[in-house]
Scaffold this motif. Structure first.
Motif, PDB file in Angstrom:
ATOM      1  N   LYS A 199      17.009 -24.859 -26.563  1.00 19.69           N
ATOM      2  CA  LYS A 199      18.224 -24.836 -27.385  1.00 19.69           C
ATOM      3  C   LYS A 199      19.299 -23.966 -26.762  1.00 19.69           C
ATOM      4  O   LYS A 199      18.995 -22.984 -26.082  1.00 19.69           O
ATOM      5  CB  LYS A 199      17.893 -24.313 -28.779  1.00 19.69           C
ATOM      6  CG  LYS A 199      17.053 -25.294 -29.555  1.00 19.69           C
ATOM      7  CD  LYS A 199      16.930 -24.906 -30.982  1.00 19.69           C
ATOM      8  CE  LYS A 199      15.973 -25.886 -31.644  1.00 19.69           C
ATOM      9  NZ  LYS A 199      15.793 -25.640 -33.064  1.00 19.69           N
ATOM     10  N   ARG A 200      20.529 -24.327 -27.022  1.00 15.36           N
ATOM     11  CA  ARG A 200      21.643 -23.495 -26.574  1.00 15.36           C
ATOM     12  C   ARG A 200      21.629 -22.205 -27.391  1.00 15.36           C
ATOM     13  O   ARG A 200      21.456 -22.254 -28.607  1.00 15.36           O
ATOM     14  CB  ARG A 200      22.972 -24.226 -26.776  1.00 15.36           C
ATOM     15  CG  ARG A 200      23.020 -25.584 -26.082  1.00 15.36           C
ATOM     16  CD  ARG A 200      22.864 -25.394 -24.576  1.00 15.36           C
ATOM     17  NE  ARG A 200      22.939 -26.673 -23.877  1.00 15.36           N
ATOM     18  CZ  ARG A 200      21.885 -27.349 -23.423  1.00 15.36           C
ATOM     19  NH1 ARG A 200      20.645 -26.887 -23.633  1.00 15.36           N
ATOM     20  NH2 ARG A 200      22.049 -28.482 -22.781  1.00 15.36           N
ATOM     21  N   LEU A 201      21.819 -21.074 -26.730  1.00 13.35           N
ATOM     22  CA  LEU A 201      21.673 -19.776 -27.399  1.00 13.35           C
ATOM     23  C   LEU A 201      22.845 -18.848 -27.115  1.00 13.35           C
ATOM     24  O   LEU A 201      23.336 -18.788 -25.987  1.00 13.35           O
ATOM     25  CB  LEU A 201      20.454 -19.042 -26.830  1.00 13.35           C
ATOM     26  CG  LEU A 201      19.051 -19.364 -27.300  1.00 13.35           C
ATOM     27  CD1 LEU A 201      18.079 -18.436 -26.587  1.00 13.35           C
ATOM     28  CD2 LEU A 201      18.931 -19.194 -28.803  1.00 13.35           C
ATOM     29  N   SER A 202      23.289 -18.140 -28.148  1.00  9.84           N
ATOM     30  CA  SER A 202      24.134 -16.960 -27.925  1.00  9.84           C
ATOM     31  C   SER A 202      23.435 -15.809 -28.623  1.00  9.84           C
ATOM     32  O   SER A 202      23.117 -15.918 -29.812  1.00  9.84           O
ATOM     33  CB  SER A 202      25.511 -17.109 -28.566  1.00  9.84           C
ATOM     34  OG  SER A 202      26.119 -18.291 -28.172  1.00  9.84           O
ATOM     35  N   LEU A 203      23.207 -14.736 -27.918  1.00  7.70           N
ATOM     36  CA  LEU A 203      22.509 -13.589 -28.492  1.00  7.70           C
ATOM     37  C   LEU A 203      23.390 -12.347 -28.366  1.00  7.70           C
ATOM     38  O   LEU A 203      23.690 -11.895 -27.256  1.00  7.70           O
ATOM     39  CB  LEU A 203      21.174 -13.364 -27.768  1.00  7.70           C
ATOM     40  CG  LEU A 203      20.153 -14.507 -27.839  1.00  7.70           C
ATOM     41  CD1 LEU A 203      18.920 -14.181 -27.003  1.00  7.70           C
ATOM     42  CD2 LEU A 203      19.751 -14.814 -29.285  1.00  7.70           C
ATOM     43  N   GLU A 204      23.838 -11.848 -29.503  1.00  3.87           N
ATOM     44  CA  GLU A 204      24.634 -10.600 -29.539  1.00  3.87           C
ATOM     45  C   GLU A 204      23.711  -9.514 -30.078  1.00  3.87           C
ATOM     46  O   GLU A 204      23.410  -9.486 -31.268  1.00  3.87           O
ATOM     47  CB  GLU A 204      25.830 -10.762 -30.476  1.00  3.87           C
ATOM     48  CG  GLU A 204      26.796 -11.863 -30.098  1.00  3.87           C
ATOM     49  CD  GLU A 204      27.715 -11.477 -28.958  1.00  3.87           C
ATOM     50  OE1 GLU A 204      27.615 -10.327 -28.474  1.00  3.87           O
ATOM     51  OE2 GLU A 204      28.501 -12.318 -28.539  1.00  3.87           O
ATOM     52  N   LEU A 205      23.252  -8.617 -29.215  1.00  5.81           N
ATOM     53  CA  LEU A 205      22.146  -7.736 -29.607  1.00  5.81           C
ATOM     54  C   LEU A 205      22.575  -6.261 -29.656  1.00  5.81           C
ATOM     55  O   LEU A 205      23.753  -5.964 -29.732  1.00  5.81           O
ATOM     56  CB  LEU A 205      20.970  -7.981 -28.661  1.00  5.81           C
ATOM     57  CG  LEU A 205      20.600  -9.471 -28.521  1.00  5.81           C
ATOM     58  CD1 LEU A 205      19.498  -9.670 -27.495  1.00  5.81           C
ATOM     59  CD2 LEU A 205      20.216 -10.082 -29.857  1.00  5.81           C
TER      60      LEU A 205
END
Ligand code: NDP
Length: 478
Positions: free
Chosen positions: A243-249
């Motif tokens: 899956k396409r992911l954006s992770l702001e951690l």
């Protein structure tokens, strides 16, 4: 009492098994509201609705999508006072900060409404001239938008604005700790002409409702903001379907003050960024590095400034509300105790404020420590509380080495009046955003996101929109 409902396919929905989750005011312990606590079933229903709505929304012109987003922005502005009270009661932040957050979320919707119109294509002529290459941008599909509690409305708006403007449909899942104002935000979009299923709202624990959004074959894009540990789990869970992911951690932002800096403005800016939202910000100042020559002046100014900050219920005229939960306060206390036991010196705060008005809330005083080092938890882990630990450096190389000595890379700040030092630091700090003589790296027009364990993918700006679009090359033979 606020009792929002989930929104699935344009309709208000309760949890199928009747479960509810109570929200308590972190300043007083009083009941603020009850929200339905959905699980996998509700998340599945929401994804199904979003999948059904996707083809028509993707085919809707960017101009018409913009009309919905602009209308939603106007409605959010109308509701700003009411939503700000919800935010303050559920999460504790001062009312004027809550109002700023809600109004900011309206600006985000307006911004992406227009940015969606600029998802430009490309057109080139092939080498031999016998064909044309057309490159178009198309929405990815159904987006799962999972957000944390510290900026529940603002951070959700970054995702919802970009997703809907790009032509994706979406399921939003705010944090169970702060779902009330976020629900009002999603409801406002639903009331502003978004067709049923375009934006859905699921309330419930991350371990069930959130996990379903991540694992289900019905979502094509996951945009997540939260802890790095959760982000790692999500990345693994999304891997089988690529899956396409954006992770702001998470983050651990350094704040460097050079020998030639304007020390007064650096101290003001540092205190503001360290204690804003009681330190519960991913771009909060976590580690301060002072050049030896400015240590004394900086510390005096910072202690004075932080000592004047007023702590109290967010409904009063204060600078710091309570921490959002007892867990936050416990971690803050533990980090301070650990630092003191390893030789740090307490310069301000270090405890809960005294007085009857503080007895039922998770209050903590703005705290400044110096003589810290990197063996201490406060310099290695994200405290997410009102603590400003300070150490010194001798030269720029050492400052950069110390600042980069972290697994995180979200924000970094440096104060200097030397152009050479500014460029040196801007280029070497390992971080998605660098503030030079600025204590903020968030701007609607600029990409926001992390390096290293702070994640990947960008939000805001045209880069934020790109996160919801796929490129397609159409080759046309002549
Ligand atoms: P969490 O990671 O605990 O939770 C974030 C969201 O993810 C919540 O909605 C949570 O649901 C959900 N969630 C939890 N587990 C799962 C799962 N297995 N699958 C899907 N969803 C799940 O973060 P916090 O809410 O505690 O937020 C604080 C953290 O967020 C800090 O580390 C902070 O640095 C980071 N943050 C990062 C920002 C950035 O832009 N880089 C900005 C702001 C914060 P629920 O809680 O309801 O169970």
């Amino acid at each position: 009492m606020y009792n929002p409902m989930m929104i699935i396919d344009g309709r208000p929905v309760l949890a199928s098994d009747g479960s509810v989750h109570k929200i308590l005011n972190p300043a007083t312990g009083e009941l603020v509201g009850e929200v339905p606590s959905g699980g996998r079933q509700e998340a599945h229903q929401a994804l199904t609705a979003a999948s059904r709505a996707f083809p028509a929304w993707a085919a809707t012109s960017p101009g018409k999508r913009a009309d919905v987003l602009h209308q939603a922005a106007s409605l959010v502005r109308e509701l700003a006072d009411e939503m700000a009270v919800m935010l303050t009661l559920e999460i504790g932040k001062p009312l004027r900060a809550s109002r700023r957050e809600v109004l900011g979320s309206a600006d985000v919707l307006d911004y992406f409404a227009e940015e969606g119109k600029r998802a430009f294509g490309e057109w080139t002529i092939s080498g031999a001239g016998k064909s044309r290459s057309l490159v178009i941008r198309q929405p990815i599909g159904v987006a799962a938008l999972i957000s944390p509690w510290n900026y529940p409305v603002d951070l959700l708006s970054w995702k919802v604005g970009a997703a809907l403007a790009a032509g994706c449909t979406a399921v939003a899942k705010p944090s169970s700790m702060a779902p009330i104002a976020a629900s009002a935000f999603i409801e406002a979009i639903n009331r502003s002409g978004a067709p049923p299923g375009v934006i859905n709202l699921v309330l419930g624990p991350g371990s069930t409702a959130g996990a379903e959004l991540v694992e289900s074959p019905l979502s094509q894009k996951i945009s997540f903001t939260g802890e790095s540990a959760t982000g790692r789990w999500i990345m693994a869970a999304a891997a089988p379907r690529l899956k396409r992911l954006s992770l702001e951690l998470g983050g651990s932002a350094p704040f460097i003050v050079c020998a030639d800096a304007d020390v007064k403005s650096a101290a003001e800016a540092c205190v503001q960024r360290a204690f804003n939202n009681a330190g519960q910000i991913c771009i909060s100042v976590n580690r301060v590095y002072l050049h030896h020559d400015v240590e004394e002046e900086f510390m005096e100014l910072a202690i004075q400034r932080a000592g004047r900050l007023r702590v109290g219920s967010g409904m009063e005229d204060v600078d710091l509300g309570p921490l959002a939960s007892e867990e936050q306060r416990k971690r803050t206390r533990e980090h301070i105790e650990d630092a003191l036991s390893r030789g740090a010196r307490l310069r301000l705060g270090g405890s809960e404020p005294e007085g009857e008005q503080y007895s039922r809330g998770h209050f903590f005083l703005p705290t400044i420590l110096d003589r810290v080092d990197h063996s201490m938890r406060v310099m290695r882990e994200e405290t997410f509380g009102p603590v400003m630990p300070v150490m010194t450096f001798k030269n720029l190389e050492e400052a950069v080495r110390l600042a980069n000595q972290t697994e995180y890379g979200l924000a970094a700040y440096a104060y200097t009046n030397s152009l050479d030092a500014a460029v040196y630091l801007a280029e070497r700090l390992e971080s998605g955003g660098v503030g030079i003589n600025s204590n903020n790296v968030v701007d609607l027009q600029a990409p926001f996101g992390g390096w290293k364990q702070s994640g990947f993918g960008r939000e805001l700006s045209h880069h934020g929109l790109e996160g919801y679009l796929e490129l397609k090359h159409v080759k046309i033979g002549l």
